[in-house]
Design a protein around this motif. Structure first.
Motif, short mmCIF file in Angstrom:
data_model
loop_
_atom_site.label_atom_id
_atom_site.label_comp_id
_atom_site.label_asym_id
_atom_site.label_seq_id
_atom_site.Cartn_x
_atom_site.Cartn_y
_atom_site.Cartn_z
N PRO A 70 13.80 -23.51 34.99
CA PRO A 70 14.03 -22.52 33.93
C PRO A 70 14.67 -23.10 32.67
CG PRO A 70 15.67 -22.30 35.66
CD PRO A 70 14.66 -23.28 36.17
N LYS A 71 15.25 -24.29 32.77
CA LYS A 71 15.84 -24.95 31.60
C LYS A 71 15.17 -26.31 31.43
CE LYS A 71 20.36 -22.75 32.26
NZ LYS A 71 21.81 -23.00 32.50
N PRO A 72 13.98 -26.34 30.85
CA PRO A 72 13.23 -27.60 30.77
C PRO A 72 13.99 -28.68 29.99
CG PRO A 72 11.86 -25.71 30.16
CD PRO A 72 13.26 -25.22 30.24
N ALA A 73 13.72 -29.91 30.36
CA ALA A 73 14.29 -31.04 29.62
C ALA A 73 13.70 -31.09 28.22
CB ALA A 73 13.98 -32.33 30.37
N LEU A 74 14.43 -31.71 27.31
CA LEU A 74 13.98 -31.87 25.93
C LEU A 74 13.51 -33.30 25.70
CD1 LEU A 74 16.93 -30.08 24.08
CD2 LEU A 74 14.74 -29.08 24.78
N HIS A 75 12.44 -33.42 24.95
CA HIS A 75 11.96 -34.74 24.53
C HIS A 75 11.17 -34.55 23.24
CE1 HIS A 75 9.14 -38.40 25.02
NE2 HIS A 75 10.23 -38.74 24.35
N LYS A 92 11.32 -43.59 17.25
CA LYS A 92 12.50 -43.22 18.03
C LYS A 92 12.31 -41.82 18.61
CE LYS A 92 15.53 -45.76 14.84
NZ LYS A 92 16.68 -45.63 13.91
N ASP A 93 12.93 -41.58 19.74
CA ASP A 93 12.86 -40.24 20.31
C ASP A 93 14.21 -39.80 20.84
OD1 ASP A 93 12.76 -42.11 22.36
OD2 ASP A 93 11.15 -41.12 23.46
N PHE A 94 14.31 -38.49 21.05
CA PHE A 94 15.52 -37.84 21.55
C PHE A 94 15.22 -37.23 22.91
CE2 PHE A 94 17.64 -33.83 22.38
CZ PHE A 94 18.98 -34.11 22.16
N ILE A 95 16.17 -37.35 23.84
CA ILE A 95 16.05 -36.65 25.11
C ILE A 95 17.35 -35.88 25.38
CG2 ILE A 95 14.40 -38.25 26.14
CD1 ILE A 95 16.72 -39.52 27.69
N GLY A 96 17.23 -34.78 26.07
CA GLY A 96 18.40 -33.98 26.44
C GLY A 96 18.07 -33.12 27.65
N ILE A 97 19.08 -32.81 28.44
CA ILE A 97 18.80 -32.04 29.66
C ILE A 97 20.04 -31.38 30.22
CG2 ILE A 97 19.21 -33.96 31.27
CD1 ILE A 97 16.67 -32.97 32.79
N ASP A 98 19.86 -30.18 30.75
CA ASP A 98 20.86 -29.51 31.60
C ASP A 98 20.46 -29.85 33.03
OD1 ASP A 98 22.63 -27.85 32.86
OD2 ASP A 98 22.08 -26.04 31.77
N TYR A 99 20.94 -30.99 33.52
CA TYR A 99 20.31 -31.64 34.68
C TYR A 99 20.69 -31.06 36.03
CZ TYR A 99 24.82 -33.99 34.92
OH TYR A 99 26.16 -34.23 34.99
N CYS A 300 25.00 -37.13 36.50
CA CYS A 300 24.07 -37.65 35.50
C CYS A 300 22.67 -37.76 36.10
CB CYS A 300 24.51 -39.03 35.00
SG CYS A 300 24.37 -40.35 36.23
N PRO A 301 21.63 -37.73 35.24
CA PRO A 301 20.30 -38.08 35.73
C PRO A 301 20.30 -39.49 36.29
CG PRO A 301 20.18 -37.07 33.55
CD PRO A 301 21.63 -37.36 33.81
N LEU A 302 19.45 -39.75 37.26
CA LEU A 302 19.52 -41.03 37.97
C LEU A 302 18.15 -41.38 38.53
CD1 LEU A 302 21.90 -43.00 38.84
CD2 LEU A 302 21.71 -41.94 41.07
N ASN A 303 17.84 -42.68 38.55
CA ASN A 303 16.64 -43.19 39.21
C ASN A 303 17.07 -44.18 40.27
OD1 ASN A 303 14.09 -43.99 40.00
ND2 ASN A 303 13.75 -45.31 38.23
N PRO A 304 17.36 -43.72 41.49
CA PRO A 304 17.72 -44.65 42.57
C PRO A 304 16.56 -45.59 42.86
CG PRO A 304 18.22 -42.38 43.17
CD PRO A 304 17.37 -42.33 41.95
#
Length: 308
Positions: A70-75, A92-99, A300-304
């Motif tokens: 319901p709260k999509p990430a921003l890019h 350049k780009d911007f990212i943001g998220i309610d993760y 935080c967002p994470l990529n294990p």
């Protein structure tokens, strides 16, 4: 077979919390069970490497609104080579998220969940968390770890593609998955639980996984406590939903983060790891976790990354 989602009263849940509490155990309580991971655990993780096969576990950055997002990430692009003069030009780009949701692979630090107003080790949530962030149990306090990971692959154990939403896993289910893996989980290990959530989503489409998802029943927490794990992760958020404890929407979050001080990894894509484990004939691997250094963050967002 007993019913999957056997109810547990709030009083029984509180008794479980009191019995499993690890408050006062660690000299540095900010890091909770991550204190269990040191050079020996890193070497044990390295010792699990056989082929050198590398597998990431992060979901794609999801900018599309869905019932489970319901709260999509921003890019969006902030520079298409037309902002700064001269050469070279820059894109350049911007990212943001309610993760802290159901669509972003992320880490929950100890500041994320309070029970009866208290975070891990008895810290008052109202006193240590404010509008500017947290001063206890932050993701910035965790730092990176390398340890041994063990995949508990429940669909593989049962010979199915996925578990259905709402199916609860008890201690005997976790034990069966450990036996299937052929690995005894040791103190400082990371446990990753596959229920096949994203295999199901890709086959059947999204659903509200905040309302219904396969996961761990609160009565299985003593099994995790006995293993003395440092990290718990899942392709959901570890909790079975609907919750078996009336009025407590995330009992495994409470028992892991607030009671035992075990950070959580939510919404991991474990499909590639499951396939790799089957093909390599091993369910233990080196696991690397490198959280973002956010001094007052609750996670935080994470990529294990697993190396088999």
């Amino acid at each position: 077979m007993r019913p999957s989602n056997t109810p547990l009263s709030v009083a029984e849940f509180q008794d479980l919390f009191d019995r499993l509490s690890r408050w006062g155990r660690y000299e540095n309580p900010d890091r909770g069970a991550w204190n269990l991971v040191g050079p020996e655990q890193a070497k044990r993780g390295a010792g699990a490497i056989r082929s050198g096969r590398v597998v990431g576990m992060a979901l794609p950055w999801n900018t599309v609104a869905e019932v489970d997002n319901p709260k999509p990430a921003l890019h969006f692009m902030s520079d298409l080579g037309d902002v700064e003069p001269g050469q070279p030009t820059c894109n350049k780009d911007f990212i943001g998220i309610d993760y802290h949701g159901k669509s972003c692979s992320h880490l929950d630090a100890l500041a994320h969940i309070a029970w009866q107003g208290q975070l891990f080790n008895g810290n008052s949530s109202a006193e240590v968390v404010g509008a500017g962030g947290a001063s206890f149990g932050t993701v910035g306090a965790l730092g990176p770890i390398v340890t041994r990971g063990v995949l508990l692959d429940l669909p593989a154990v049962r010979g199915v593609d996925w578990l259905e939403p709402g199916e609860a896993l008890h201690a005997e289910d976790l034990q069966a998955a450990e036996d299937f893996a052929g690995v005894r989980i040791e103190p400082g290990d990371a446990v990753l639980l596959r229920c096949g959530q994203f295999a199901r989503r890709r086959a059947l489409g999204p659903w509200d996984s905040g309302e219904a998802s396969a996961g761990i029943h609160a009565d299985a927490a003593p099994w995790l406590h006995e293993r003395d794990i440092a990290v718990l992760g899942a392709d959901g958020d570890s909790d079975v939903r609907p919750s078996p404890v009336p009025g407590v929407h995330s009992p495994i979050h409470v028992l892991s983060l607030t009671c035992m001080g075990v950070p959580l990894l939510d919404n991991l894509d474990l499909e590639a790891l499951s396939q790799a484990c089957r093909e390599e004939g091993q369910y233990a691997f080196q696991l690397t976790l490198a959280p973002l250094n956010i001094p007052m963050g609750t996670g935080c967002p994470l990529n294990p990354v697993a190396v088999l």
